[in-house]
Design a protein around this motif. Sequence first.
Motif, PDB file in Angstrom:
ATOM      1  N   PRO A 201       0.889  -1.258  -0.223  1.00 26.19           N
ATOM      2  CA  PRO A 201      -0.059  -0.117   0.010  1.00 26.19           C
ATOM      3  C   PRO A 201       0.834   1.221   0.103  1.00 26.19           C
ATOM      4  CG  PRO A 201      -1.032  -1.697   1.383  1.00 26.19           C
ATOM      5  CD  PRO A 201       0.403  -2.133   1.058  1.00 26.19           C
ATOM      6  N   ARG A 202       1.898   1.229   0.658  1.00 29.21           N
ATOM      7  CA  ARG A 202       2.930   2.508   0.726  1.00 29.21           C
ATOM      8  C   ARG A 202       3.444   2.672  -0.755  1.00 29.21           C
ATOM      9  NH1 ARG A 202       5.233   5.332   4.583  1.00 29.21           N
ATOM     10  NH2 ARG A 202       4.525   4.808   6.820  1.00 29.21           N
ATOM     11  N   LEU A 203       3.999   1.485  -1.415  1.00 30.13           N
ATOM     12  CA  LEU A 203       4.322   1.733  -2.514  1.00 30.13           C
ATOM     13  C   LEU A 203       3.347   2.266  -3.824  1.00 30.13           C
ATOM     14  CD1 LEU A 203       6.680  -1.437  -2.773  1.00 30.13           C
ATOM     15  CD2 LEU A 203       7.371   1.004  -2.978  1.00 30.13           C
ATOM     16  N   PHE A 204       2.181   1.601  -3.578  1.00 32.20           N
ATOM     17  CA  PHE A 204       0.888   2.188  -4.492  1.00 32.20           C
ATOM     18  C   PHE A 204       0.612   3.669  -4.165  1.00 32.20           C
ATOM     19  CE2 PHE A 204      -1.414  -2.081  -5.332  1.00 32.20           C
ATOM     20  CZ  PHE A 204      -0.597  -2.387  -5.891  1.00 32.20           C
ATOM     21  N   LEU A 205       0.605   4.179  -2.983  1.00 27.87           N
ATOM     22  CA  LEU A 205       0.289   5.661  -2.761  1.00 27.87           C
ATOM     23  C   LEU A 205       1.372   6.291  -3.222  1.00 27.87           C
ATOM     24  CD1 LEU A 205      -1.142   5.746   1.002  1.00 27.87           C
ATOM     25  CD2 LEU A 205      -2.290   6.852  -1.287  1.00 27.87           C
ATOM     26  N   ALA A 206       2.732   5.766  -3.059  1.00 28.78           N
ATOM     27  CA  ALA A 206       3.964   6.632  -3.674  1.00 28.78           C
ATOM     28  C   ALA A 206       3.650   6.892  -5.165  1.00 28.78           C
ATOM     29  CB  ALA A 206       5.073   5.955  -2.872  1.00 28.78           C
ATOM     30  N   GLY A 263     -10.552   1.245  -1.543  1.00 30.03           N
ATOM     31  CA  GLY A 263     -10.856   0.139  -0.510  1.00 30.03           C
ATOM     32  C   GLY A 263      -9.663  -0.162   0.090  1.00 30.03           C
ATOM     33  N   ILE A 264      -8.316  -0.038  -0.851  1.00 32.93           N
ATOM     34  CA  ILE A 264      -7.076  -0.529  -0.081  1.00 32.93           C
ATOM     35  C   ILE A 264      -6.736   0.514   1.006  1.00 32.93           C
ATOM     36  CG2 ILE A 264      -4.589  -0.856  -0.557  1.00 32.93           C
ATOM     37  CD1 ILE A 264      -5.473  -2.072  -3.149  1.00 32.93           C
ATOM     38  N   TYR A 265      -6.779   1.738   0.397  1.00 35.10           N
ATOM     39  CA  TYR A 265      -6.337   2.835   1.357  1.00 35.10           C
ATOM     40  C   TYR A 265      -7.220   3.101   2.598  1.00 35.10           C
ATOM     41  CZ  TYR A 265      -3.386   3.653  -2.896  1.00 35.10           C
ATOM     42  OH  TYR A 265      -2.626   3.570  -3.982  1.00 35.10           O
ATOM     43  N   VAL A 451       7.628  12.384  -3.090  1.00 36.14           N
ATOM     44  CA  VAL A 451       7.281  10.947  -3.236  1.00 36.14           C
ATOM     45  C   VAL A 451       6.531  10.261  -2.244  1.00 36.14           C
ATOM     46  CG1 VAL A 451       7.972   8.572  -4.140  1.00 36.14           C
ATOM     47  CG2 VAL A 451       9.093  10.812  -5.130  1.00 36.14           C
ATOM     48  N   THR A 452       7.159  10.465  -1.074  1.00 36.69           N
ATOM     49  CA  THR A 452       6.765   9.900   0.126  1.00 36.69           C
ATOM     50  C   THR A 452       5.545  10.482   0.996  1.00 36.69           C
ATOM     51  OG1 THR A 452       8.478  10.817   1.646  1.00 36.69           O
ATOM     52  CG2 THR A 452       8.713   8.504   0.450  1.00 36.69           C
ATOM     53  N   PHE A 453       5.247  11.807   0.541  1.00 37.15           N
ATOM     54  CA  PHE A 453       4.421  12.690   1.116  1.00 37.15           C
ATOM     55  C   PHE A 453       2.985  11.891   1.316  1.00 37.15           C
ATOM     56  CE2 PHE A 453       0.508  15.539   0.933  1.00 37.15           C
ATOM     57  CZ  PHE A 453       0.622  16.432   2.001  1.00 37.15           C
ATOM     58  N   LEU A 454       2.207  11.354   0.563  1.00 36.64           N
ATOM     59  CA  LEU A 454       0.978  10.590   0.613  1.00 36.64           C
ATOM     60  C   LEU A 454       1.005   9.507   1.591  1.00 36.64           C
ATOM     61  CD1 LEU A 454      -0.855  10.567  -2.889  1.00 36.64           C
ATOM     62  CD2 LEU A 454      -1.316  11.799  -0.692  1.00 36.64           C
ATOM     63  N   TYR A 459      -0.081   6.514   6.329  1.00 38.11           N
ATOM     64  CA  TYR A 459       0.393   5.638   7.396  1.00 38.11           C
ATOM     65  C   TYR A 459       1.304   6.217   8.449  1.00 38.11           C
ATOM     66  CZ  TYR A 459      -1.842   2.590   3.956  1.00 38.11           C
ATOM     67  OH  TYR A 459      -2.626   2.010   3.124  1.00 38.11           O
ATOM     68  N   GLY A 460       1.861   7.287   8.354  1.00 31.93           N
ATOM     69  CA  GLY A 460       2.811   7.830   9.294  1.00 31.93           C
ATOM     70  C   GLY A 460       4.392   7.628   8.592  1.00 31.93           C
ATOM     71  N   PRO A 461       5.309   8.324   8.811  1.00 34.84           N
ATOM     72  CA  PRO A 461       6.591   7.874   8.451  1.00 34.84           C
ATOM     73  C   PRO A 461       7.106   6.556   8.824  1.00 34.84           C
ATOM     74  CG  PRO A 461       6.396  10.204   9.583  1.00 34.84           C
ATOM     75  CD  PRO A 461       5.113   9.369   9.884  1.00 34.84           C
ATOM     76  N   MET A 462       7.949   6.322   7.610  1.00 29.84           N
ATOM     77  CA  MET A 462       8.606   4.690   7.944  1.00 29.84           C
ATOM     78  C   MET A 462       9.457   4.968   9.238  1.00 29.84           C
ATOM     79  SD  MET A 462       9.120   3.309   4.422  1.00 29.84           S
ATOM     80  CE  MET A 462       9.558   1.734   5.177  1.00 29.84           C
TER      81      MET A 462
END
Length: 463
Positions: A201-206, A263-265, A451-454, A459-462
């Motif tokens: 999901p993180r990769l998809f959002l990014a 549905g995923i997000y 890129v990682t904003f969304l 989900y919050g920062p990694m």
Amino acid sequence: MSQTDTTQARSGVIPSIIFGIMILAVAATYAVGLNGPLTMAVVFVVTMAIGVPIPFAAGIATVAGLYIADIPMTLMAQAAWTAFEPFPLVTIPLFVLAGQLMEQGGMSEKLVNIAQKLVGAYKGGLGLVTVVACMFFAALSGSGPATTAAIGSITIPAMQEEGYRSRFAGAIAAAAGALGSMIPPSNLLIIFALVTDVSIPRLFLAGIVPGIVLGLMLMIVVFIISVKNDYGGTGEKFRWGPLLEAFWEGKWAVMAPVIILGGIYAGIFTPSEAAGVAVAYGLFVGMFIYRGLTWVKLFHAFKFTAIVIGTVLFILGSTKAFGQLVTIFDIPDAVLGLFRGLAEYPWLVMLMIGVFYILVGMWLESIPQIIIFTAVFFPLVTSLGIDPVVFGIFTVMTCEIGFLTPPIGVNLFVAARITKITIEEISVGVLPLLIPYILMILLLVFFSSWVTFLPDLVYGPMR
């Protein structure tokens, strides 16, 4: 011999030499006395140079490395089993099947109609329509070649009839179709996630924002070239009425990515479950709403999916064993040592990896490229503090350039077949459309926080 067979026979020389030289240099400098890496490099180079398909070349090289290092051959079977074991792998055949059902069921025509009403009246209207429609369909298919085929088969003949130069028409569909590997759901992002354990999901959002920005850049290039060559454009003013009418007629097609990705997000279902939902949705809409799915088309969709996933699994099994043996021989640590002097310049390391990926992508298919070289470079980039999600987007972006460069430019072959021109002609036509891809890679290297904003917002920062 077909053109594809001829290309396969010629493919593999340059990346094999590059990869072989890299392995030989690393082994000679950091792993003196280890013959396994040397043997693997030589076997990999020779087998690919004589035209052995990539999965077989990787498998043969792995067997040679196992034999020299006196490691049980059961590693091959174990590696293949672990490659097939992750449950998220089921998302790939399901998304491929969903994309086929949606294409065969008539959704692609609805999306093209919406794009036509949105941007079709401007200069280069059909070219802009192609880009926008590819962006829409990319959110359904997860595949660059599939997006090129689905949209290009409709818009390329129309562009040719309107006076577009054939190589330019085909190049637009090929370049815009590559967005199918960036805009989620993306099969290549799923493969990267399986290799690195990064969140899907993180990769998809990014991938959403880079995909949209890249699409807008492609539209600018298409518009400039179209104005220069006086391609298309009715001169009609934009009107909301026809656009809203087209949206209403294609509402079932537009709702597909909203349901799947939303549905995923929203946490309603996982990516694997979303793929199942996509298949059910495509089947229902294609058979009962648009009624474009016949039994013949349904059989074609299942047949296409079986061929694709069979190829993917075969490549995945052999290259997974190859990548695992690369790790056993500590080649990633050797590469890390090789770049240790550049630790203060992560941007330079990323640029070097990007150039290497683009060169290799000209000759190597995207899935084995991701599996083999991610095992080598992922530990390096994470040790330099580069965000894994950013590196995932960066990796797929370089693979998209591979889709657009001969001799293994899959999108080029698909578009050339539709356009009925040679691969050489369409390779020339796509050159100006590579500019947005190069700019996007530079943006990813020097300005990556956007890129990682969304994903960070949701989900919050990694950690």
